[in-house]
Design a protein around this motif. Structure first.
Motif, PDB file in Angstrom:
ATOM      1  N   LEU A  18      18.253 -14.939 -14.152  1.00 56.69           N
ATOM      2  CA  LEU A  18      17.967 -16.077 -15.141  1.00 56.69           C
ATOM      3  C   LEU A  18      18.027 -17.367 -14.441  1.00 56.69           C
ATOM      4  N   ALA A  19      16.961 -18.098 -14.205  1.00 54.69           N
ATOM      5  CA  ALA A  19      16.780 -19.294 -13.274  1.00 54.69           C
ATOM      6  C   ALA A  19      17.498 -20.539 -14.354  1.00 54.69           C
ATOM      7  N   VAL A  20      17.114 -20.366 -15.652  1.00 51.92           N
ATOM      8  CA  VAL A  20      17.420 -21.389 -16.418  1.00 51.92           C
ATOM      9  C   VAL A  20      18.071 -20.534 -17.755  1.00 51.92           C
ATOM     10  N   ASP A  21      19.201 -20.759 -18.184  1.00 53.05           N
ATOM     11  CA  ASP A  21      19.952 -19.952 -19.189  1.00 53.05           C
ATOM     12  C   ASP A  21      20.469 -20.647 -20.594  1.00 53.05           C
ATOM     13  N   ASP A  22      19.392 -20.655 -21.556  1.00 50.77           N
ATOM     14  CA  ASP A  22      19.961 -21.105 -22.758  1.00 50.77           C
ATOM     15  C   ASP A  22      20.276 -22.666 -22.656  1.00 50.77           C
ATOM     16  N   GLY A  40      18.704 -24.600  -6.421  1.00 50.18           N
ATOM     17  CA  GLY A  40      18.924 -23.558  -6.908  1.00 50.18           C
ATOM     18  C   GLY A  40      19.529 -23.662  -8.253  1.00 50.18           C
ATOM     19  N   ALA A  41      19.734 -24.813  -8.849  1.00 50.28           N
ATOM     20  CA  ALA A  41      20.357 -24.751 -10.322  1.00 50.28           C
ATOM     21  C   ALA A  41      19.573 -24.717 -11.419  1.00 50.28           C
ATOM     22  N   GLU A 210      24.007 -23.312 -11.805  1.00 47.55           N
ATOM     23  CA  GLU A 210      23.465 -21.732 -12.101  1.00 47.55           C
ATOM     24  C   GLU A 210      22.947 -21.466 -13.468  1.00 47.55           C
ATOM     25  N   GLY A 211      21.607 -22.583 -13.523  1.00 45.35           N
ATOM     26  CA  GLY A 211      20.806 -22.317 -14.625  1.00 45.35           C
ATOM     27  C   GLY A 211      21.437 -22.682 -16.186  1.00 45.35           C
ATOM     28  N   ARG A 212      22.554 -23.280 -16.229  1.00 41.18           N
ATOM     29  CA  ARG A 212      23.202 -23.481 -17.393  1.00 41.18           C
ATOM     30  C   ARG A 212      23.410 -25.000 -17.362  1.00 41.18           C
ATOM     31  N   LEU A 213      23.265 -25.761 -18.437  1.00 38.81           N
ATOM     32  CA  LEU A 213      23.839 -27.049 -18.705  1.00 38.81           C
ATOM     33  C   LEU A 213      25.030 -27.284 -18.747  1.00 38.81           C
TER      34      LEU A 213
END
Length: 241
Positions: A18-22, A40-41, A210-213
């Motif tokens: 998951l590169a971008v998560d919710d 990589g965020a 890590e893909g999360r805001l």
């Protein structure tokens, strides 16, 4: 201020992860949002989805009421995107790039020429108009990429590391241009590794990790004390604000 961008729970998987998560957030007209995160965020993947270049695996993105996935051609007319590295056609001149980008956004030939003349003057590209993109310096390519993103006067401007290869004077001009677009009622998203750029022009700061805001707040109240740098490094190194 009126709502311009609405992002609802978007996710995107790349290379098995998951590169971008919710991720969810919104942006009003006239706002400038600084998007921060370590390599990589998920910043560039998020911006590519907002611009319609990548389809989210789930979630919804609306630009000025248009769904980026369901009605991509209408949404793209409203936004301008400068990806990192300013991808260009090496065999086209500066003028040809700007005319093409303007026509792709629906402008007539006459309007495209007027828009090209205006952005060339604003970004001081007059001496480069007939030069091929393939022979431009890195800084010149970056300015051309910025001009391509802005030639049609979009209401949403998405900039991924726009200050790359620019000299200090050009960085100052970029900041002025961002403020101009916001003052004209556009919304701007500025993704950068440079905290100083966010401090100079942004109203809000959002931090991806890590893909999360992990954080979204007004710039002057990043953590209740205005310590943007402390919040960023706290999240980047410890995974929490």
């Amino acid at each position: 201020m009126s709502l311009l961008l609405n992002v609802e729970r978007i996710s995107r998987r790349r290379v098995g992860r998951l590169a971008v998560d919710d991720v969810s957030f919104s942006l009003n007209r006239g706002e400038v949002l600084g998007l921060l995160g370590v390599n990589g965020a998920g910043k560039s993947t998020t911006l590519a989805m907002l611009a319609g270049a990548l389809r989210p695996d789930s979630g919804r993105i609306e630009v000025d009421g248009e769904d980026v996935v369901a009605r991509p051609s209408l949404a793209r007319k409203k936004l301008g995107w400068l990806p990192e590295g300013a991808p260009l056609w090496p065999e086209l001149s500066v003028d040809e790039h700007l005319l093409a980008f303007s026509r792709l956004r629906g402008a007539t030939a006459r309007d495209a020429r007027q828009a090209t003349d205006a952005i060339v003057a604003r970004l001081q590209l007059g001496d480069l108009r007939r030069r091929l993109a393939g022979v431009l310096s890195q800084g010149q390519r970056q300015r051309l990429g910025l001009a391509c993103a802005l030639v049609h006067q979009p209401v949403l401007v998405i900039l991924d590391e726009p200050a790359n290869a620019l000299d200090p004077i050009q960085v100052g001009e970029l900041r002025g241009l961002i403020r101009e677009r916001a003052a004209a009622g556009a919304a701007v998203i500025l993704s950068t590794h440079v905290l100083g750029e966010v401090m100079a022009v942004c109203d809000r700061v959002a931090i991806l990790h890590e893909g999360r805001l992990r954080h979204d707040a007004p710039l002057h109240d990043a953590d209740g004390r205005g310590d943007v740098e402390g919040v960023f490094f706290g999240i980047a190194t410890g995974g929490h604000a």
